[in-house]
Motif scaffolding. Structure first.
Motif, PDB file in Angstrom:
ATOM      1  N   GLU A 188       0.809  -1.053   0.279  1.00  0.00           N
ATOM      2  CA  GLU A 188       0.310  -0.157  -0.185  1.00  0.00           C
ATOM      3  C   GLU A 188       1.047   0.851  -0.160  1.00  0.00           C
ATOM      4  O   GLU A 188       0.235   1.976   0.746  1.00  0.00           O
ATOM      5  CB  GLU A 188      -0.440  -0.252   0.966  1.00  0.00           C
ATOM      6  CG  GLU A 188      -1.882  -1.073   1.071  1.00  0.00           C
ATOM      7  CD  GLU A 188      -3.013  -1.080   2.260  1.00  0.00           C
ATOM      8  OE1 GLU A 188      -2.893  -0.056   3.178  1.00  0.00           O
ATOM      9  OE2 GLU A 188      -3.912  -1.535   2.144  1.00  0.00           O
ATOM     10  N   GLU A 189       1.938   1.370  -0.529  1.00  0.00           N
ATOM     11  CA  GLU A 189       2.869   2.363  -0.557  1.00  0.00           C
ATOM     12  C   GLU A 189       1.886   2.961  -0.948  1.00  0.00           C
ATOM     13  O   GLU A 189       3.010   4.430  -1.277  1.00  0.00           O
ATOM     14  CB  GLU A 189       4.323   2.152  -1.003  1.00  0.00           C
ATOM     15  CG  GLU A 189       5.083   1.406  -0.599  1.00  0.00           C
ATOM     16  CD  GLU A 189       6.206   0.835  -1.275  1.00  0.00           C
ATOM     17  OE1 GLU A 189       6.661   1.413  -2.328  1.00  0.00           O
ATOM     18  OE2 GLU A 189       7.024   0.080  -0.276  1.00  0.00           O
ATOM     19  N   LEU A 190       1.734   3.102  -1.661  1.00  0.00           N
ATOM     20  CA  LEU A 190       0.565   4.421  -2.942  1.00  0.00           C
ATOM     21  C   LEU A 190      -0.691   4.739  -2.855  1.00  0.00           C
ATOM     22  O   LEU A 190      -1.342   4.637  -3.553  1.00  0.00           O
ATOM     23  CB  LEU A 190       1.150   3.702  -4.701  1.00  0.00           C
ATOM     24  CG  LEU A 190       2.258   4.166  -5.061  1.00  0.00           C
ATOM     25  CD1 LEU A 190       2.687   3.958  -6.844  1.00  0.00           C
ATOM     26  CD2 LEU A 190       3.210   5.776  -4.805  1.00  0.00           C
ATOM     27  N   GLY A 191      -0.930   4.139  -1.595  1.00  0.00           N
ATOM     28  CA  GLY A 191      -2.076   4.067  -0.937  1.00  0.00           C
ATOM     29  C   GLY A 191      -2.962   2.776  -0.960  1.00  0.00           C
ATOM     30  O   GLY A 191      -2.831   1.714  -1.394  1.00  0.00           O
ATOM     31  N   ALA A 192      -4.281   3.019   0.132  1.00  0.00           N
ATOM     32  CA  ALA A 192      -5.407   1.745   0.162  1.00  0.00           C
ATOM     33  C   ALA A 192      -6.067   1.197  -1.044  1.00  0.00           C
ATOM     34  O   ALA A 192      -5.629   2.291  -2.405  1.00  0.00           O
ATOM     35  CB  ALA A 192      -5.717   1.635   0.900  1.00  0.00           C
ATOM     36  N   GLN A 193      -6.377  -0.041  -1.478  1.00  0.00           N
ATOM     37  CA  GLN A 193      -7.114  -0.118  -3.127  1.00  0.00           C
ATOM     38  C   GLN A 193      -8.642   1.048  -3.289  1.00  0.00           C
ATOM     39  O   GLN A 193      -8.111   0.975  -4.036  1.00  0.00           O
ATOM     40  CB  GLN A 193      -7.753  -1.447  -2.687  1.00  0.00           C
ATOM     41  CG  GLN A 193      -6.608  -2.530  -2.735  1.00  0.00           C
ATOM     42  CD  GLN A 193      -7.694  -3.799  -2.437  1.00  0.00           C
ATOM     43  OE1 GLN A 193      -8.626  -4.153  -2.321  1.00  0.00           O
ATOM     44  NE2 GLN A 193      -7.026  -4.994  -3.205  1.00  0.00           N
ATOM     45  N   ALA A 194      -9.027   1.898  -2.713  1.00  0.00           N
ATOM     46  CA  ALA A 194      -9.687   2.547  -2.177  1.00  0.00           C
ATOM     47  C   ALA A 194      -9.009   4.133  -2.755  1.00  0.00           C
ATOM     48  O   ALA A 194      -9.450   4.850  -4.407  1.00  0.00           O
ATOM     49  CB  ALA A 194     -10.766   3.095  -1.773  1.00  0.00           C
ATOM     50  N   GLU A 195      -8.413   4.082  -2.848  1.00  0.00           N
ATOM     51  CA  GLU A 195      -7.249   5.538  -2.918  1.00  0.00           C
ATOM     52  C   GLU A 195      -6.329   4.742  -4.085  1.00  0.00           C
ATOM     53  O   GLU A 195      -6.860   5.616  -5.764  1.00  0.00           O
ATOM     54  CB  GLU A 195      -6.097   5.658  -2.222  1.00  0.00           C
ATOM     55  CG  GLU A 195      -6.497   5.549  -0.768  1.00  0.00           C
ATOM     56  CD  GLU A 195      -5.143   6.035  -0.407  1.00  0.00           C
ATOM     57  OE1 GLU A 195      -4.836   6.528  -0.126  1.00  0.00           O
ATOM     58  OE2 GLU A 195      -5.465   4.897   1.178  1.00  0.00           O
TER      59      GLU A 195
END
Ligand code: NA
Ligand code: NA
Lengths: 436, 321, 172
Positions: free
Chosen positions: B61-68
């Motif tokens: 999730e370095e670039l954000g969780a799935q929703a983001e």
């Protein structure tokens, strides 16, 4: 020659944030604008504004983060609910017969207050307000008395509950319950380091021990009066371990408990509530804005692979884990002199944790290390909230207090080395309780 | 950092066919089958396109969780991402058909359906206009079952059990249909909650059950097999369309190889996780499958309300043989 | 301008108090419903959204009070003209942040997620994002106010009252 956009972004972040701080900008604004500028280099303006704002929102939109406003509120309720004086009285019973008993009482009271509140500034203000005049009355050197209070107040950031650990838990994806338990040992180290200095300094600055001692009956009564206050930590930690609520929810339970206690003590009225809520909302906002912009910052850093750049640079210097760990400790101590623990944790955890994890340091242990390290910063000039508040409640300027902090800082630094190189101290309790 | 020459200034969404270093957002660790398959996919793509295209996978999730990540792919900040069906369902309710308990009998059945052009063609392009996102297919996330500290054989055994679910009406309805009390909770809090008794159980696949160490605090894994989990690979539509015919073919071929490799890796990871969890004291028990199938059947009525949802679900069932 | 600021302060203070109280009630209800009744499924998301709105509104209020953590010991060493110049620069930075990130970025984010349903509540994520442009406009108003002030008087004056506020607010 073209320069890699990631390098430009890294330079913008480094110098932008430093320039913002130097110019007296709110730190969050400096971080936010530097992040945006770096994102523009990487993504172009349109996507940069969008990503930065989305990231701010999602950084705050987190259930575990709710524990922060709730623990802040519980702390405010305690301040206005007559809990501090009861804890100080109890501390006096515990260490009242030691040399420099009032100074020792101040240290222990800060430890006890830390066990019921999540912040260090609150302890310095609440405990200091009561103890400082008494210490001066008993003949303590005034700046020294303030230094005792200032040096011991941050113990509460290590002793659970602790907002600083909640912030670390968010960026490191580690269990809050485990971190809370990991803070107990280092918190005691902090308290003992301060007590040790008080003992050593007794000849130079100490006052004669009180000649009148309370009877056993009086002592028991004093301790008894503090039990309901101290019982909060039992409710919080016990409730988590028994399974009534999660660590986040425990903060709401703490609010209800302290509210009821304050109302029963008649030191709190429903009419005071809006003011207490508003004060807590302000503190929440300060932390929350930092969390929001730091969340955008860490995204941009990941995107540009900056943590990897830094770790390559560090590993290029040496591959000796001990040396790297000491380098990190020095960096964090320096950062801590001018930066609050919250933004420092948000910025440096994503960079340092992957490196130390490779060396086999457990993220929970590293949490205890980083929180202990940055807690030192809140009592050092040029920027240290606890130092400012502690000097203020003693009615002093900062300089004389700083002059008396030297031995405390040395003792706390030795404590830091112990926390770093004796993992057992942090890991034993969470491991024994099966939390990790 | 991004030191492989060509264009390291991020994605080239909309930027005409010249190639790109693409970034892929993933929510799993570097040891996870999804990372391994995607990383191999990226390397193969670099070779096949002579370095015109590459994929760098950002794990954890370095670039954000799935929703983001879904939003970032639409915006073009990130080129590719792995997102769950629940996220896509929030944008197009038709995805609910494949999120339904009972839609798939097995991983093989699931993979066959979700990569069948006839079934999913319209579905996978349905977000191009509105969100600038194209769906390429998916990875299985395994068969999910209930675990707790006691054996579960029938829905009656779940009466009053507080079971952790993802925060979605379907998952809440699912646990309630199965007889338990649905308790939405952040994933990171589940271990402690199971241990302390805030929760009586949770549901997940065997791999997460082992890697998250949940088997330590909920040692009985009852194979309710109520849901076959699914993650989708999504790409920014402009990026996909800017690829030359040849590069796009290499990309799609590479992806086909990647999801096939993933299915293989997943099966191995599942066997390994079961063996390791058993070695750690966990037991795996079978349940009255028919009773659970009956219990969850009414969900289809409740949650598949439109004709297009029903058509997708029926197509999936028809492929079950 | 001063009257506008006082009015906005009042509205934000009331909103913050109410949202904070609601937040406590929701989380307590979450525990109560799970332990005593059946687990409530909407409280997790509702508490997060309440917190986000509380956080942004209170953030705007703290900008009004110039209460966000800043390091001004260096700037205070400047002569008055320098302090004024830096004071103006700081407010311009705050204006840039509020306009670019909160108003522009927040509005775009809101539009992009306008149809994305929340999981357990009525309403969409895009509607929740609206808190950012709203807060951005409020911070902009406050920053303009402080900008005018910075031209008139020493923006880094050692303000005893403000110091007191910092003490009460605590933080870490
Ligand atoms: Na504490
Ligand atoms: Na400091």
């Amino acid at each position: 020659m073209t320069v890699d956009p990631s390098t430009i972004a890294a330079l913008i972040l480094l110098f932008g944030i430093l320039a913002g701080i130097a110019l007296g900008m709110p730190i969050a604004v400096g971080i936010g604008l530097s992040t945006l500028a770096a994102a523009v280099v990487l993504l172009g303006p349109d996507r940069a504004v969008l990503t930065t704002s989305q990231r701010m929102f999602t950084g705050i939109n987190s259930f575990p983060l709710l524990a922060i406003p709730l623990f802040v509120l519980a702390g405010s309720l305690m301040n206005s609910g007559g809990i501090a004086t009861r804890l100080i009285d109890a501390a006096k019973v515990l260490v009242g017969r030691m040399p420099s008993s009032l100074a020792a009482t101040n240290v222990v009271a800060n430890g006890l207050f830390g066990a019921v509140s999540g912040a260090a500034v609150a302890a310095a203000a609440a405990v200091g307000t009561v103890t400082q005049p008494r210490m001066v009355q008993e003949g303590y050197n005034r700046p020294y008395a303030a230094a005792v209070n200032v040096a011991s107040a941050p113990a509460g950031m290590l002793i659970p509950p602790s907002n600083t650990f909640i912030v670390y838990s968010l960026v490191s994806s580690t269990s809050i319950a485990a971190l809370f338990m990991a803070g107990v040992g280092p918190g005691l180290v902090w308290v003992l380091a301060c007590i040790a200095v008080v003992m050593v300094m007794h000849k130079k600055y100490g006052a004669p021990p009180a000649t009148e001692h309370p009877t056993i009956g009086q002592s028991l009564l004093t301790v008894w009066r503090a039990v309901p206050s101290l019982f909060m930590i039992v409710i919080v930690v016990g409730g988590i371990l028994i399974g009534w609520f999660t660590p986040t929810e425990s903060a709401a339970i703490a609010v209800v408990y302290t509210l009821v206690l304050g109302l029963l003590y008649r030191e709190m009225t429903v009419g005071n509530l809006p003011k207490v809520l508003l004060d807590s909302a302000r503190t929440t906002a300060i932390v929350m804005l930092l969390v929001g912009v730091s969340s955008a910052l860490s995204w941009v850093m990941s995107f540009a692979r900056i943590p990897r750049l830094v770790s390559d640079a560090l590993l290029g210097l040496t591959t000796n884990p001990q040396v790297i760990l000491i380098l990190m400790m020095i960096i964090l101590l320096v950062v801590g002199t001018f930066m609050d623990p919250t933004p420092a944790i948000l910025i440096f955890t994503p960079i340092f944790l992957p490196i130390v994890s490779e060396f086999g340091i457990h993220p929970v242990h590293f949490g205890a290390i980083i929180v202990y390290n940055l807690s030192v910063g809140v009592i050092t000039p040029p920027v240290g909230n606890v130092l400012f508040v502690g000097a203020r409640v003693a009615g002093l300027r900062i300089e004389p207090v700083v002059a008396k902090l030297g031995w405390f800082l040395l003792a706390l630094f030795i404590g830091l080395l112990i926390v770093v190189f004796v993992p057992f101290l942090s890991m034993w309790l969470p491991t024994t309780l099966g939390l990790i | 950092a991004c030191g492989n020459g060509s264009d390291s200034s991020g994605s080239t969404a909309g930027g005409g066919g010249g190639g790109a270093d693409m970034r892929l957002a993933l929510n799993q660790t570097e040891e996870h089958p999804s990372f391994i398959a995607l990383d191999n996919f990226g390397q193969k793509l670099s070779e096949d396109t002579e370095d015109r295209y590459s994929i760098e996978v950002y794990p954890n999730e370095e670039l954000g969780a799935q929703a983001e990540a879904l939003q970032y792919v639409g915006d073009g900040s990130v080129d590719l991402a792995i997102v769950s069906g629940t996220q896509l369902e929030n944008l197009n309710a038709d995805f609910a058909a494949f999120n339904m308990p009972g839609a798939f009998d097995s991983v093989e059945h699931q993979m066959e359906v979700i990569h069948d052009e006839e079934i999913v063609g319209d579905l996978y392009t349905s977000l191009e206009e509105s969100n600038n996102v194209t769906i390429l297919g998916g990875f299985t996330q395994g068969t999910r079952s209930i675990y707790s500290d006691k054996e579960i054989r029938t829905p009656e055994d779940m009466a009053g059990m507080k079971v952790r679910v993802q925060e979605s009406p379907l998952h809440i309805g699912m646990i309630e249909a199965m007889g338990g009390s649905a308790t939405p909770m952040a994933f990171g809090e589940v271990y402690t909650a199971l241990q302390s008794g805030v929760l009586d159980g949770a549901e997940n696949n065997e791999v997460s059950y082992f890697t998250q160490k949940h088997f330590e605090v909920a040692p009985v894994y009852s194979r309710t097999n109520h849901l076959v989990g699914l993650d989708y690979l999504i790409i920014n539509t402009d990026v996909l369309e800017s690829m030359s015919e040849e590069d796009r073919q290499a990309f799609l071929d590479g992806w086909t190889a990647a999801h096939q490799e993933h299915t293989q890796l997943w099966a191995e990871a599942t066997d390994q996780a079961i063996a390791d969890a058993e070695a750690g004291g966990a037991t795996f028990v079978d349940v009255d499958a028919e009773a659970f199938a009956e219990a969850i059947a009414p969900l289809q009525e409740e949650f598949l309300t439109t004709d297009s949802q029903k058509a997708l679900f029926d197509a999936a069932r028809a492929a079950a043989k | 301008m001063a009257a506008v600021k006082r009015g906005l302060d009042r509205v934000l203070a009331v909103a913050s108090v109410v949202l904070f109280a609601v937040l406590v009630v929701i989380v307590v209800w979450q525990v109560f419903s799970r332990q005593v009744l059946t687990p409530s499924t909407w409280t997790e998301e509702a508490s997060r959204m309440t917190f986000v709105w509380l956080g942004f509104f209170a953030t705007a209020l703290v900008f009004s009070e110039k209460g966000h953590i800043a390091v001004d010991w260096l700037v205070r060493k400047l002569p008055l003209a320098g302090r004024k110049a830096v004071g103006v620069l700081v407010q311009l930075a705050i204006i840039a942040m509020s306009v670019l990130i909160l108003v522009w970025g927040g509005w775009r984010a809101s539009q992009g997620a306008w149809n994305q349903q929340l999981s357990s509540l009525p309403g969409t994520l895009g509607q929740m994002y609206l808190v950012m442009p709203i807060t951005g406009v409020l911070i902009l108003v406050y920053a303009l106010h402080h900008l005018v002030d910075a031209l008139r008087a020493d923006p880094f004056a050692h303000d005893e009252d403000l110091e007191q506020v910092v003490v009460e607010k605590g933080g870490e």
